[in-house]
Design a protein around this motif. Sequence first.
Motif, PDB file in Angstrom:
ATOM      1  N   GLN A 153      -4.670  -5.331  -5.723  1.00 32.99           N
ATOM      2  CA  GLN A 153      -3.518  -5.376  -4.824  1.00 32.99           C
ATOM      3  C   GLN A 153      -3.456  -4.107  -4.003  1.00 32.99           C
ATOM      4  N   LEU A 154      -3.040  -4.264  -2.757  1.00 31.71           N
ATOM      5  CA  LEU A 154      -2.776  -3.130  -1.879  1.00 31.71           C
ATOM      6  C   LEU A 154      -1.290  -3.141  -1.553  1.00 31.71           C
ATOM      7  N   VAL A 155      -0.642  -2.011  -1.763  1.00 27.99           N
ATOM      8  CA  VAL A 155       0.793  -1.917  -1.521  1.00 27.99           C
ATOM      9  C   VAL A 155       1.060  -0.758  -0.576  1.00 27.99           C
ATOM     10  N   GLU A 156       1.664  -1.088   0.564  1.00 25.08           N
ATOM     11  CA  GLU A 156       2.021  -0.055   1.539  1.00 25.08           C
ATOM     12  C   GLU A 156       3.441   0.436   1.294  1.00 25.08           C
ATOM     13  N   SER A 157       3.680   1.654   1.701  1.00 32.44           N
ATOM     14  CA  SER A 157       5.027   2.214   1.661  1.00 32.44           C
ATOM     15  C   SER A 157       5.111   3.329   2.686  1.00 32.44           C
ATOM     16  N   GLY A 158       6.338   3.762   2.966  1.00 31.86           N
ATOM     17  CA  GLY A 158       6.528   4.902   3.844  1.00 31.86           C
ATOM     18  C   GLY A 158       7.032   4.576   5.237  1.00 31.86           C
ATOM     19  N   GLY A 159       7.143   3.293   5.545  1.00 38.22           N
ATOM     20  CA  GLY A 159       7.638   2.941   6.870  1.00 38.22           C
ATOM     21  C   GLY A 159       9.122   3.260   7.011  1.00 38.22           C
ATOM     22  N   GLY A 160       9.611   3.130   8.226  1.00 39.32           N
ATOM     23  CA  GLY A 160      11.020   3.384   8.460  1.00 39.32           C
ATOM     24  C   GLY A 160      11.324   3.518   9.933  1.00 39.32           C
ATOM     25  N   LEU A 161      12.532   4.002  10.198  1.00 33.45           N
ATOM     26  CA  LEU A 161      12.999   4.214  11.563  1.00 33.45           C
ATOM     27  C   LEU A 161      12.977   5.704  11.865  1.00 33.45           C
ATOM     28  N   VAL A 162      12.383   6.061  12.982  1.00 39.38           N
ATOM     29  CA  VAL A 162      12.275   7.472  13.344  1.00 39.38           C
ATOM     30  C   VAL A 162      12.424   7.600  14.854  1.00 39.38           C
ATOM     31  N   GLN A 163      12.918   8.726  15.293  1.00 39.64           N
ATOM     32  CA  GLN A 163      13.021   8.970  16.725  1.00 39.64           C
ATOM     33  C   GLN A 163      11.670   9.377  17.294  1.00 39.64           C
ATOM     34  N   ALA A 164      11.509   9.140  18.568  1.00 39.36           N
ATOM     35  CA  ALA A 164      10.285   9.550  19.249  1.00 39.36           C
ATOM     36  C   ALA A 164      10.067  11.045  19.041  1.00 39.36           C
ATOM     37  N   LEU A 199       2.556   7.056   5.916  1.00 40.20           N
ATOM     38  CA  LEU A 199       2.372   5.781   5.232  1.00 40.20           C
ATOM     39  C   LEU A 199       1.404   5.959   4.072  1.00 40.20           C
ATOM     40  N   SER A 200       1.635   5.189   3.034  1.00 41.21           N
ATOM     41  CA  SER A 200       0.733   5.186   1.879  1.00 41.21           C
ATOM     42  C   SER A 200       0.229   3.780   1.619  1.00 41.21           C
ATOM     43  N   CYS A 201      -1.005   3.693   1.182  1.00 40.84           N
ATOM     44  CA  CYS A 201      -1.602   2.422   0.773  1.00 40.84           C
ATOM     45  C   CYS A 201      -2.201   2.650  -0.603  1.00 40.84           C
ATOM     46  N   ILE A 218      -5.782  10.115   8.917  1.00 35.34           N
ATOM     47  CA  ILE A 218      -5.970   9.291   7.737  1.00 35.34           C
ATOM     48  C   ILE A 218      -6.655  10.133   6.667  1.00 35.34           C
ATOM     49  N   SER A 219      -6.205   9.979   5.436  1.00 32.84           N
ATOM     50  CA  SER A 219      -6.790  10.745   4.335  1.00 32.84           C
ATOM     51  C   SER A 219      -6.699   9.916   3.060  1.00 32.84           C
ATOM     52  N   ARG A 220      -7.319  10.396   2.012  1.00 33.88           N
ATOM     53  CA  ARG A 220      -7.325   9.627   0.777  1.00 33.88           C
ATOM     54  C   ARG A 220      -7.217  10.553  -0.432  1.00 33.88           C
ATOM     55  N   ASP A 221      -6.681   9.987  -1.496  1.00 38.07           N
ATOM     56  CA  ASP A 221      -6.632  10.660  -2.792  1.00 38.07           C
ATOM     57  C   ASP A 221      -7.333   9.730  -3.768  1.00 38.07           C
ATOM     58  N   ASN A 237      -6.235   6.445  -6.032  1.00 34.25           N
ATOM     59  CA  ASN A 237      -6.622   5.227  -5.305  1.00 34.25           C
ATOM     60  C   ASN A 237      -5.649   4.942  -4.162  1.00 34.25           C
ATOM     61  N   THR A 238      -5.325   5.974  -3.438  1.00 34.50           N
ATOM     62  CA  THR A 238      -4.329   5.877  -2.375  1.00 34.50           C
ATOM     63  C   THR A 238      -4.874   6.476  -1.087  1.00 34.50           C
TER      64      THR A 238
END
Length: 123
Positions: free
Chosen positions: A3-14, A20-22, A73-76, A80-81
């Motif tokens: 499974q791949l689970v994303e997180s970290g989205g939201g509302l932000v000003q310009a 984001l995390s996967c 983009i980066s990884r740990d 596994n993220t």
Amino acid sequence: QVQLVESGGGLVQAGGSLRLSCAASGSTFSINAIKWYRQAPGQAPGKQRDLVAGITSGGSTNYADSVKGRFTISRDNAKNTVYLQMNSLKPEDTGVYYCFGLITSGGLFRDYWGQGTQVTVSS
């Protein structure tokens, strides 16, 4: 099953930032590559998603021209993220961001999609 689970989205000003995390989870697997795609508002689900960035198991990265210099983009591997650091966000970055993985599990090589995370950039 992986499974791949994303997180970290939201509302932000310009001009703001989001990360984001996967996260990949499941039985024994190895990640060959992870890519982030964006589905812009108004695009029907399943329609073409735009590639934003990708990273391979060897650490090679690639970016869409529109995000070069702003996204990283980066990884740990231990977690596994994969992360997508998004800086200097623009309204046109708005959309649902999907994590896409090329993963080997149980001797099978296949692709996986996450459920998506919404990013909204207000002007």
